[in-house]
Design a protein around this motif. Structure first.
Motif, PDB file in Angstrom:
ATOM      1  N   ALA A 169       0.856  -1.184   0.000  1.00 32.60           N
ATOM      2  CA  ALA A 169       0.000   0.000   0.000  1.00 32.60           C
ATOM      3  C   ALA A 169       0.895   1.238   0.000  1.00 32.60           C
ATOM      4  CB  ALA A 169      -0.914   0.008   1.221  1.00 32.60           C
ATOM      5  N   GLY A 170       0.769   2.059  -1.013  1.00 33.39           N
ATOM      6  CA  GLY A 170       1.606   3.252  -1.107  1.00 33.39           C
ATOM      7  C   GLY A 170       3.079   2.919  -1.029  1.00 33.39           C
ATOM      8  N   ALA A 171       3.461   1.809  -1.636  1.00 33.21           N
ATOM      9  CA  ALA A 171       4.812   1.270  -1.467  1.00 33.21           C
ATOM     10  C   ALA A 171       5.828   1.975  -2.363  1.00 33.21           C
ATOM     11  CB  ALA A 171       4.813  -0.225  -1.757  1.00 33.21           C
ATOM     12  N   VAL A 172       7.084   1.944  -1.930  1.00 36.15           N
ATOM     13  CA  VAL A 172       8.145   2.669  -2.640  1.00 36.15           C
ATOM     14  C   VAL A 172       8.654   1.970  -3.901  1.00 36.15           C
ATOM     15  CG1 VAL A 172       8.850   3.942  -0.598  1.00 36.15           C
ATOM     16  CG2 VAL A 172       9.917   1.734  -1.075  1.00 36.15           C
ATOM     17  N   PRO A 173       8.564   0.638  -4.054  1.00 44.14           N
ATOM     18  CA  PRO A 173       9.050   0.024  -5.297  1.00 44.14           C
ATOM     19  C   PRO A 173       8.237   0.477  -6.507  1.00 44.14           C
ATOM     20  CG  PRO A 173       8.852  -1.634  -3.561  1.00 44.14           C
ATOM     21  CD  PRO A 173       8.154  -0.397  -3.076  1.00 44.14           C
ATOM     22  N   PRO A 174       8.883   0.500  -7.698  1.00 44.86           N
ATOM     23  CA  PRO A 174      10.201  -0.056  -7.987  1.00 44.86           C
ATOM     24  C   PRO A 174      11.379   0.798  -7.544  1.00 44.86           C
ATOM     25  CG  PRO A 174       9.157   0.730  -9.984  1.00 44.86           C
ATOM     26  CD  PRO A 174       8.122   0.831  -8.921  1.00 44.86           C
ATOM     27  N   ILE A 175      11.335   2.121  -7.694  1.00 39.74           N
ATOM     28  CA  ILE A 175      12.375   3.015  -7.178  1.00 39.74           C
ATOM     29  C   ILE A 175      11.844   4.437  -7.263  1.00 39.74           C
ATOM     30  CG2 ILE A 175      13.549   3.196  -9.412  1.00 39.74           C
ATOM     31  CD1 ILE A 175      16.208   3.450  -7.845  1.00 39.74           C
TER      32      ILE A 175
ATOM     33  N   ASP B 277      16.761   0.143  -5.745  1.00 41.60           N
ATOM     34  CA  ASP B 277      16.145  -0.322  -6.990  1.00 41.60           C
ATOM     35  C   ASP B 277      15.535  -1.696  -6.751  1.00 41.60           C
ATOM     36  OD1 ASP B 277      15.496  -1.269  -9.540  1.00 41.60           O
ATOM     37  OD2 ASP B 277      17.218  -0.279 -10.469  1.00 41.60           O
ATOM     38  N   GLN B 278      14.211  -1.793  -6.868  1.00 41.72           N
ATOM     39  CA  GLN B 278      13.521  -3.053  -6.601  1.00 41.72           C
ATOM     40  C   GLN B 278      12.776  -3.586  -7.816  1.00 41.72           C
ATOM     41  OE1 GLN B 278      12.023  -1.771  -2.317  1.00 41.72           O
ATOM     42  NE2 GLN B 278      12.365  -3.977  -2.420  1.00 41.72           N
ATOM     43  N   ASN B 279      13.207  -3.168  -8.991  1.00 46.22           N
ATOM     44  CA  ASN B 279      12.632  -3.721 -10.210  1.00 46.22           C
ATOM     45  C   ASN B 279      12.796  -5.243 -10.252  1.00 46.22           C
ATOM     46  OD1 ASN B 279      11.734  -1.614 -12.452  1.00 46.22           O
ATOM     47  ND2 ASN B 279      13.402  -0.672 -11.283  1.00 46.22           N
ATOM     48  N   ALA B 280      13.992  -5.719  -9.947  1.00 43.75           N
ATOM     49  CA  ALA B 280      14.242  -7.158  -9.979  1.00 43.75           C
ATOM     50  C   ALA B 280      13.460  -7.889  -8.907  1.00 43.75           C
ATOM     51  CB  ALA B 280      15.740  -7.429  -9.826  1.00 43.75           C
ATOM     52  N   ASP B 281      13.299  -7.268  -7.741  1.00 46.65           N
ATOM     53  CA  ASP B 281      12.513  -7.890  -6.671  1.00 46.65           C
ATOM     54  C   ASP B 281      11.073  -8.107  -7.118  1.00 46.65           C
ATOM     55  OD1 ASP B 281      14.671  -7.894  -4.910  1.00 46.65           O
ATOM     56  OD2 ASP B 281      14.139  -5.969  -4.019  1.00 46.65           O
ATOM     57  N   LEU B 282      10.486  -7.081  -7.701  1.00 43.08           N
ATOM     58  CA  LEU B 282       9.106  -7.206  -8.168  1.00 43.08           C
ATOM     59  C   LEU B 282       8.971  -8.306  -9.213  1.00 43.08           C
ATOM     60  CD1 LEU B 282       8.240  -3.404  -8.461  1.00 43.08           C
ATOM     61  CD2 LEU B 282       7.139  -5.021  -6.891  1.00 43.08           C
ATOM     62  N   ALA B 283       9.915  -8.370 -10.123  1.00 45.98           N
ATOM     63  CA  ALA B 283       9.872  -9.388 -11.175  1.00 45.98           C
ATOM     64  C   ALA B 283      10.033 -10.796 -10.614  1.00 45.98           C
ATOM     65  CB  ALA B 283      10.955  -9.099 -12.205  1.00 45.98           C
ATOM     66  N   ALA B 284      10.718 -10.921  -9.470  1.00 46.69           N
ATOM     67  CA  ALA B 284      10.994 -12.242  -8.898  1.00 46.69           C
ATOM     68  C   ALA B 284       9.852 -12.798  -8.064  1.00 46.69           C
ATOM     69  CB  ALA B 284      12.256 -12.174  -8.034  1.00 46.69           C
ATOM     70  N   ILE B 285       8.896 -11.969  -7.690  1.00 43.60           N
ATOM     71  CA  ILE B 285       7.794 -12.439  -6.847  1.00 43.60           C
ATOM     72  C   ILE B 285       6.899 -13.365  -7.658  1.00 43.60           C
ATOM     73  CG2 ILE B 285       5.720 -11.723  -5.601  1.00 43.60           C
ATOM     74  CD1 ILE B 285       7.233  -9.231  -4.730  1.00 43.60           C
ATOM     75  N   ASP B 286       6.725 -14.585  -7.148  1.00 45.10           N
ATOM     76  CA  ASP B 286       5.975 -15.602  -7.896  1.00 45.10           C
ATOM     77  C   ASP B 286       4.668 -15.991  -7.212  1.00 45.10           C
ATOM     78  OD1 ASP B 286       7.003 -16.947  -5.741  1.00 45.10           O
ATOM     79  OD2 ASP B 286       8.047 -18.492  -6.900  1.00 45.10           O
ATOM     80  N   VAL B 287       4.178 -15.142  -6.312  1.00 45.53           N
ATOM     81  CA  VAL B 287       2.894 -15.377  -5.647  1.00 45.53           C
ATOM     82  C   VAL B 287       1.976 -14.196  -5.942  1.00 45.53           C
ATOM     83  CG1 VAL B 287       3.946 -16.751  -3.806  1.00 45.53           C
ATOM     84  CG2 VAL B 287       3.659 -14.269  -3.488  1.00 45.53           C
ATOM     85  N   PRO B 288       0.681 -14.337  -5.726  1.00 49.74           N
ATOM     86  CA  PRO B 288      -0.226 -13.210  -5.981  1.00 49.74           C
ATOM     87  C   PRO B 288       0.131 -11.992  -5.133  1.00 49.74           C
ATOM     88  CG  PRO B 288      -1.464 -15.248  -5.746  1.00 49.74           C
ATOM     89  CD  PRO B 288      -0.052 -15.571  -5.346  1.00 49.74           C
ATOM     90  N   ILE B 289       0.063 -10.825  -5.745  1.00 49.39           N
ATOM     91  CA  ILE B 289       0.366  -9.578  -5.042  1.00 49.39           C
ATOM     92  C   ILE B 289      -0.708  -8.539  -5.350  1.00 49.39           C
ATOM     93  CG2 ILE B 289       1.986  -8.941  -6.899  1.00 49.39           C
ATOM     94  CD1 ILE B 289       3.513  -7.252  -4.794  1.00 49.39           C
ATOM     95  N   LEU B 290      -1.251  -7.942  -4.305  1.00 49.87           N
ATOM     96  CA  LEU B 290      -2.190  -6.836  -4.423  1.00 49.87           C
ATOM     97  C   LEU B 290      -1.413  -5.547  -4.243  1.00 49.87           C
ATOM     98  CD1 LEU B 290      -5.057  -5.575  -4.517  1.00 49.87           C
ATOM     99  CD2 LEU B 290      -5.158  -5.905  -2.017  1.00 49.87           C
ATOM    100  N   ILE B 291      -1.421  -4.702  -5.260  1.00 45.67           N
ATOM    101  CA  ILE B 291      -0.710  -3.432  -5.215  1.00 45.67           C
ATOM    102  C   ILE B 291      -1.751  -2.331  -5.084  1.00 45.67           C
ATOM    103  CG2 ILE B 291       0.805  -1.872  -6.480  1.00 45.67           C
ATOM    104  CD1 ILE B 291       2.029  -4.338  -7.816  1.00 45.67           C
ATOM    105  N   ALA B 292      -1.806  -1.711  -3.903  1.00 43.22           N
ATOM    106  CA  ALA B 292      -2.824  -0.713  -3.587  1.00 43.22           C
ATOM    107  C   ALA B 292      -2.167   0.643  -3.368  1.00 43.22           C
ATOM    108  CB  ALA B 292      -3.596  -1.125  -2.329  1.00 43.22           C
ATOM    109  N   GLN B 293      -2.866   1.704  -3.748  1.00 44.67           N
ATOM    110  CA  GLN B 293      -2.331   3.036  -3.496  1.00 44.67           C
ATOM    111  C   GLN B 293      -3.416   4.091  -3.645  1.00 44.67           C
ATOM    112  OE1 GLN B 293       1.323   3.956  -5.502  1.00 44.67           O
ATOM    113  NE2 GLN B 293       1.721   5.714  -4.201  1.00 44.67           N
ATOM    114  N   GLY B 294      -3.331   5.111  -2.788  1.00 39.43           N
ATOM    115  CA  GLY B 294      -4.203   6.265  -2.921  1.00 39.43           C
ATOM    116  C   GLY B 294      -3.823   7.085  -4.137  1.00 39.43           C
ATOM    117  N   GLU B 295      -4.819   7.552  -4.858  1.00 43.00           N
ATOM    118  CA  GLU B 295      -4.544   8.304  -6.079  1.00 43.00           C
ATOM    119  C   GLU B 295      -4.051   9.719  -5.801  1.00 43.00           C
ATOM    120  OE1 GLU B 295      -7.898   8.073  -8.710  1.00 43.00           O
ATOM    121  OE2 GLU B 295      -7.880   5.879  -8.738  1.00 43.00           O
TER     122      GLU B 295
END
Length: 273
Positions: A119-125, A204-222
């Motif tokens: 939620a409102g997370a900093v990745p990818p960078i 830089d967490q581009n590679a981390d995001l690409a490596a996640i192999d389970v369902p992920i909910l990406i939430a953020q306030g507009e």
């Protein structure tokens, strides 16, 4: 009080509530596990075991000079999960905590993680660069560091206002929320608060995001004024393999009010699905 001692001797404080499938919560900067008090009760009441820790340097954990970086944060989270021997875990991370759970899920989970929520997370960078021209200029983070160093007490009071969107027309301002943000911020030792700025903005967490192999909910306030959505959730969803994007019109960075009610309901629905 429950603590886990990490390999470098840091004591990580955690809370453990309820029973059932584990949901592990990771807070934002400069807060602590206290930021999750509503979620701890709601999720435990819904039949889950809810674990929330204080990041090193924050809350009741050791006031650290070293190790204030995303990889060490993820290792500390691993220490908590392994100490409690948690499996089939749902990770939930807000802001900097979103970076922490993403790195943990990508590099340290060892099959223990079933789902991830950010939620409102900093990745990818966050920081602007030649490869990330839409990012936030480094000068903005330099200003944050300077403010933390000069007068962190006043800075926490000032930061709480855009954090919760209290500077927007028609916003219902909660002085209590501002005061509690200040209270939690003042528990962070200066070195940890200062160094965490680099951790949340330049990792830089581009590679981390690409490596996640389970369902992920990406939430953020507009209307997130702290972590711009165009450089965060809207990019992250294009990188992950099993992602669901959920955005909230008019919602701020801080999890509070109507946004909190909607987000918590969506998290519980995602966990139960």
């Amino acid at each position: 009080m429950p603590y886990v001692t990490t390999s470098d001797g840091t004591e990580i404080y955690y809370t453990d509530s309820g029973s059932g499938r584990p949901i592990v919560l990771s807070h934002g900067w400069p807060l602590s596990s206290d930021a999750w008090q509503v979620e701890i009760k709601r999720f435990a009441d819904a039949g889950y075991r809810v674990v929330a820790h204080d990041r090193r340097g924050h809350g009741l954990s050791s006031k650290t000079y070293a190790g204030n970086d995303m990889t060490t944060y993820a290792r500390d989270l691993a220490a908590v999960v392994e100490h409690l021997d948690l499996h089939d875990v749902v990770l939930v991370g807000h802001s900097t905590g979103g970076g922490e759970v993403v790195r943990y899920a990508a590099q340290f989970a060892d099959g223990r993680v079933a789902k991830v929520v950010t939620a409102g997370a900093v990745p990818p960078i966050m920081v602007k660069s030649e490869s990330n021209p839409e990012g936030t200029p480094i000068e903005a983070f330099d200003d944050i560091r300077a403010s933390v160093l000069k007068d962190r007490s006043q800075f926490w009071k000032d930061l709480a206002v855009p954090f919760y969107g209290f500077n927007r027309d028609g916003a219902e301002v909660s002085q209590g929320a501002i005061d509690d943000f200040w209270r939690q911020g003042m528990l962070v030792n200066l070195a940890a608060a200062y160094d965490c700025v680099k951790a949340f903005s330049e990792t830089d967490q581009n590679a981390d995001l690409a490596a996640i192999d389970v369902p992920i909910l990406i939430a953020q306030g507009e209307d997130d004024q702290i972590v711009p959505i165009a450089d965060a959730a809207l990019k992250a969803i294009e990188i992950v393999s099993h992602g669901t994007l959920k955005t909230y019109p008019g919602a701020p960075h801080g999890i509070f009010g109507d946004y909190q009610d909607a987000l918590d309901a969506d998290i519980l629905a995602f966990v139960a699905d």
